[in-house]
Design an enzyme around this catalytic site. Sequence first.
Site, PDB file in Angstrom:
ATOM      1  N   SER A  16       0.856  -1.175   0.000  1.00  0.00           N
ATOM      2  CA  SER A  16       0.000   0.000   0.000  1.00  0.00           C
ATOM      3  C   SER A  16       0.898   1.233   0.000  1.00  0.00           C
ATOM      4  CB  SER A  16      -0.929  -0.069   1.211  1.00  0.00           C
ATOM      5  OG  SER A  16      -1.889   0.941   1.175  1.00  0.00           O
ATOM      6  N   HIS A  43      -3.050  -1.123  -3.073  1.00  0.00           N
ATOM      7  CA  HIS A  43      -4.258  -0.376  -2.699  1.00  0.00           C
ATOM      8  C   HIS A  43      -4.352   0.852  -3.579  1.00  0.00           C
ATOM      9  CE1 HIS A  43      -4.538  -2.000   1.693  1.00  0.00           C
ATOM     10  NE2 HIS A  43      -4.937  -2.867   0.787  1.00  0.00           N
ATOM     11  N   ASP A 136      -4.159  -5.028   6.120  1.00  0.00           N
ATOM     12  CA  ASP A 136      -4.580  -5.921   5.045  1.00  0.00           C
ATOM     13  C   ASP A 136      -3.399  -6.793   4.619  1.00  0.00           C
ATOM     14  OD1 ASP A 136      -6.001  -7.035   2.925  1.00  0.00           O
ATOM     15  OD2 ASP A 136      -5.539  -5.374   1.570  1.00  0.00           O
TER      16      ASP A 136
END
Lengths: 195, 273
Positions: A16, A43, A136
Amino acid sequence: MENKDLPLELVLIGGSSGSFVIFEEILKLLDRPLSCAILFVLHRGKSSLFELPKLFRSKTQVRMEEPQHLDPIMKNCIYFAVPDYHLLVGPDERFYLDGTEKDFFSRPSLDATFISAAQSGIYIKAAMIFSGASEDGALGMKIIAERGFKTYVQNPTIAEVERMPAAAIRTHGKHHILTENVFEEIRSILYSYST
Amino acid sequence: MNMTMLEYEELEALIVKVREISGFDFSGYARPSLLRRASRFLNRHTMSLSDLMTHIEQGGKAVYDFIQELTVNYSEMFRDPDFFIKLRSEVFSYLESYPAVRIWVAGCASGEEAYSLAILLKETGMYNRALIYATDLSERVLASAREGVFGLGHMRTFSENYMLSGCKNSLSDYYHVAYSQAVMVPDLRKNIVFSLHDLTGDGVFNEFQMVSCRNVMIYFNLEQRQEVFRLLYESLAMFGFLCLGKRETLRYSGFEENFRIIDSHLNIYQKIR
Ligand SMILES: C[S@@+](CC[C@H](N)C(=O)[O-])C[C@H]1O[C@@H](n2cnc3c(N)ncnc32)[C@H](O)[C@@H]1O
């Protein structure tokens, strides 16, 4: 190298914030055909219009794609998850786009792709996770490691944002940690022959 | 973190059980998404697979909650505003000359899309010549679609979408507020027929100048998807329009040659053979 009879192998790479530049560096390593398919999950915002294959065009000669629903997964191809859908891996070696709820406020999420890959029965050559401000991917990495596949986590102390790799390590203690000569190590992982 | 993770074999057993008890047949649905959703359902309700099996066997509400989870009813009014801009400029401009226009919204959820089309038809002066058939396989969502009532919380997103769709008024012109809910004006309902239709079991029921089947195809597996494409194709009049969701293309449909691409990003197609 391009042996049609060899079974499909996947490399999963997720990150991310702070991972974009790492992905760029990884792509620069890819100067020869690959025996596996590489899936990048980054992301990104719902309406992000950048097509990563175009953005990264100058980095590698290997084919890059944003997979569409039901596309067969091909060796020697690099895939980037599209915004606003989870990218799932099916046991039939096809991609499935999934519009269900976000994980950790993210769609695509690393967990969705990683867990589906772990359950698909397809051989996972490596799964890696880098910088990011979210947890995540930690669960997906754990599941992949528990199924006996190799997992690599960027050392949180050298990550631009440590939360994502730190969460992965906290969730499962046995990931291999990437600390020194990170890109050389990644290169040898991507071009290694599986045993 | 104790997660229940279903495996594919367990999912198959679940599909069989749901079919036996409720008649809902998920065998044509994409397995990877079903697996993800079924696992999430179990975790959210802290249930094991055998708990769920027992609940399903007992029938009643649990089966329908589970089915609802698997069918995904999420929708928005004027979802993907760009689509509605293109619809007006490329499709409605073409249908304008028709004396009567029949539109099918297949997989209409709680009616968000049908009401959006009704508004667009009104603003283009075509509403009185148009008939919208909006169908879904879920009686639950159809019941709320018929009421035309939406939570005020959602109206904010819907209004933003509306404004981005190139419409000229304000979405609030089309509803009034009662008990903190938005009630669509009855006039919009006049030419909409909401009814039950299962895309995987029921057949052609009319001929349409436009079929909108957005964010539904993505739930089917390759074979089922081809069959549904056949149904949509056969339901369309020649030169009728097919509208699919974002990222839903004709690829692997078996009907790539039968349509002309009107917009390859918004997935608007026209039947040409
Ligand atoms: C995600 S919603 C899409 C709603 C709307 N078209 C939109 O784009 O916002 C999908 C809908 O398809 C319906 N659906 C799923 N399977 C179906 C089937 N076999 N036949 C008819 N409708 C179905 C679901 O009940 C759900 O309401």
